[in-house]
Motif scaffolding. Structure first.
Motif, mmCIF file in Angstrom:
data_model
loop_
_atom_site.group_PDB
_atom_site.id
_atom_site.type_symbol
_atom_site.label_atom_id
_atom_site.label_comp_id
_atom_site.label_asym_id
_atom_site.label_seq_id
_atom_site.Cartn_x
_atom_site.Cartn_y
_atom_site.Cartn_z
ATOM 1 N N CYS A 136 0.824 -1.217 0.000
ATOM 2 C CA CYS A 136 0.000 0.000 0.000
ATOM 3 C C CYS A 136 0.854 1.261 0.000
ATOM 4 N N THR A 186 -5.889 9.677 -1.596
ATOM 5 C CA THR A 186 -5.261 8.370 -1.833
ATOM 6 C C THR A 186 -4.021 8.206 -0.966
ATOM 7 N N HIS A 216 -5.321 7.662 2.609
ATOM 8 C CA HIS A 216 -6.046 6.396 2.777
ATOM 9 C C HIS A 216 -5.104 5.200 2.773
ATOM 10 N N PHE A 217 -4.178 5.158 1.826
ATOM 11 C CA PHE A 217 -3.316 3.991 1.718
ATOM 12 C C PHE A 217 -2.198 3.988 2.763
ATOM 13 N N ALA A 254 -5.382 3.417 6.279
ATOM 14 C CA ALA A 254 -6.203 2.212 6.135
ATOM 15 C C ALA A 254 -5.439 1.091 5.449
ATOM 16 N N GLY A 255 -4.441 1.457 4.647
ATOM 17 C CA GLY A 255 -3.661 0.436 3.966
ATOM 18 C C GLY A 255 -2.543 -0.076 4.830
ATOM 19 N N MET A 296 -3.618 -2.507 8.181
ATOM 20 C CA MET A 296 -3.271 -3.887 7.838
ATOM 21 C C MET A 296 -2.132 -4.411 8.714
ATOM 22 N N PRO A 329 -7.820 -6.692 3.839
ATOM 23 C CA PRO A 329 -7.186 -6.404 2.547
ATOM 24 C C PRO A 329 -8.200 -6.262 1.417
ATOM 25 N N VAL A 351 -9.699 -2.731 1.647
ATOM 26 C CA VAL A 351 -8.792 -1.692 1.145
ATOM 27 C C VAL A 351 -8.732 -1.719 -0.371
ATOM 28 N N GLU A 377 -17.054 1.882 -3.410
ATOM 29 C CA GLU A 377 -16.351 2.408 -2.240
ATOM 30 C C GLU A 377 -17.120 2.121 -0.953
ATOM 31 N N LEU A 400 -13.859 -3.150 5.248
ATOM 32 C CA LEU A 400 -12.749 -2.700 6.077
ATOM 33 C C LEU A 400 -13.213 -2.425 7.506
#
Length: 426
Positions: free
Chosen positions: A90, A118, A121-122, A125-126, A130, A160, A163, A186, A193
């Motif tokens: 991510c 982006t 978020h990554f 949440a990524g 994770m 995963p 995401v 989304e 998630l």
């Protein structure tokens, strides 16, 4: 998608900056892998944070490129485990969004707002979330935690997927299928998630876990409400308020969980050796030896040592401190050995409870046959206090800096007529 206000952009850049500077090195530290990369992380993180403070353009984009390069190395370091490998994968996505947004480039037709989101978020949440799922799975594997292990397994599948589905929703929104289809996807990803995070946290016990669960329900509830509000007419926060509430609180929750995980993990021992040339000749050797055993080296390097402290002797308990004003940290030690030979002076001491680190240090002033005088230092340590545990990736840098200052003090230590007696080991 509604637009971010100036306040929203400030909040978004703050979240991304925290992610860039803290999330990745903390994550690598918690996993105990990629220590070399984590220790050098500030070299790429600081330029990226500077880029966030600059206007969009070539300079801001260029300052973010080293961060992208480093993020591309993380999946290589964390490739052995599937979930942590997904978390690591991510990071390049987040870094690409950051570089494009800072450069002012509409990558794949995405505007700056989407690229900035982006990046956030990554990261959160990524990579962050994770990573927490991976740590939760490890805890579930412990004896007596079979139920938690099954729940962690389910969460590790849903997380995963959630995401990835959110990312697919971003892409669909730019296709002929339209924003409505993308918003629907989304919403599905946000639901998966959320379920993964709630399931993982709900199996944990303790006040901290309950607090994290309540915070997660609030922040992910806001995310679900926002995603649903893009499809039907219901009251929901706009994008700016989503960044200032959902984004900030989510980042704070993940960061807190990573800190707690880092504090409670078993700290590894590290060993380092340094050697510095500090002069030439017998006089320099004698002066440096006197400064070492008399604690003048420590004082000159920035440590506070009581002026009444006698020269080092075996069994001596010495209390020094580092820092400024009320931020001083006590560093109690016990001298284990003192060696005073014609060509070698050694002081070896052990850190006592209350010290920033567990372990021991050995300082040696050595006179070589050719007349060169060197300071040799060996350190075996592991973080003991919270401040050391949280800053563990950069501890070797701090240690190297302190030793370099010690060497500088010994290079200029005043030459006196008196010299420490040469009576061998004491």
């Amino acid at each position: 998608m509604d637009r971010l206000s100036d306040t929203g952009w400030t909040g978004l850049h703050l979240v991304v900056a925290v992610c860039v500077v803290l999330f990745v090195p903390l994550g690598l530290g918690v996993l105990g892998r990629g220590r070399t990369l984590a220790r050098a992380w500030l070299l790429v993180a600081v330029p990226a944070v500077i880029a966030l403070a600059l206007p969009r353009g070539v300079v801001a984009g260029a300052l973010s490129v080293p961060y992208l390069a480093a993020c591309c190395l993380v999946p290589v370091v964390l490739r052995r485990d599937r979930l942590t490998a997904f978390a690591a994968a991510c990071l390049p996505v987040a870094a690409i969004g950051l570089v494009a947004e800072r450069a002012g480039v509409e990558l794949l037709g995405f505007p700056a707002g989407v690229l900035g989101l982006t990046a956030a978020h990554f990261h959160v949440a990524g990579f962050g979330a994770m990573l927490l799922l991976s740590l939760n799975r490890a805890a579930g594997r412990e004896p007596g935690h079979a139920r938690e292990g099954k729940a962690a397994g389910t969460a590790n599948v849903l997380g995963p997927i959630g995401v990835a589905v959110v990312g697919v929703g971003f892409l669909i929104g730019r296709t002929p299928l339209g924003e409505r289809a993308g918003d629907l996807v989304e919403l599905l990803g946000a639901g998966l998630l959320s379920a993964a995070l709630w399931l993982a946290i709900a199996t944990r016990t303790g006040r901290a876990a309950r607090l994290l669960l309540g915070l997660s329900v609030l922040t992910m509830g806001l995310a679900l409400l926002y995603a649903l509000g893009q499809l039907i007419t219901i009251p929901h926060l706009n994008l700016t308020w989503m960044v200032l509430t959902h984004g900030v609180l989510n980042a704070a929750a993940v960061l807190t969980a990573l800190v707690v995980a880092g504090v409670h993990r078993e700290q590894p021992w590290s060993e380092h050796r340094w050697s510095h040339r500090i002069g030439h000749g017998r006089e320099r050797f004698e002066a440096a030896s006197a400064a070492l055993l008399g604690w003048d080296m420590h004082r000159g390097a920035g440590a506070w040592v009581d002026p009444a402290t006698p020269p080092a002797f075996v069994g001596q308990r010495m209390r020094s401190s580092l820092g400024v004003w009320r931020l001083r940290v006590p560093e109690p030690c016990e001298v284990l050995d003192v060696v005073r030979d014609d060509s070698r002076t050694v002081m070896h001491y052990l850190a006592l409870p209350g010290h920033t680190f567990d372990g021991d240090e050995s300082f040696a002033v050595v006179l070589d046959p050719d007349g060169q005088v060197r300071l040799e230092v060996s350190v075996r340590s592991r973080p003991a206090l919270l401040v050391a545990r949280l800053t563990e990736p950069v501890v070797p840098v701090a240690q190297w800096t302190f030793i370099a200052r010690c060497a500088a003090v010994l290079r200029t230590a005043p030459v006196t007529a008196s010299a420490p007696s040469r009576t061998g080991r004491s």
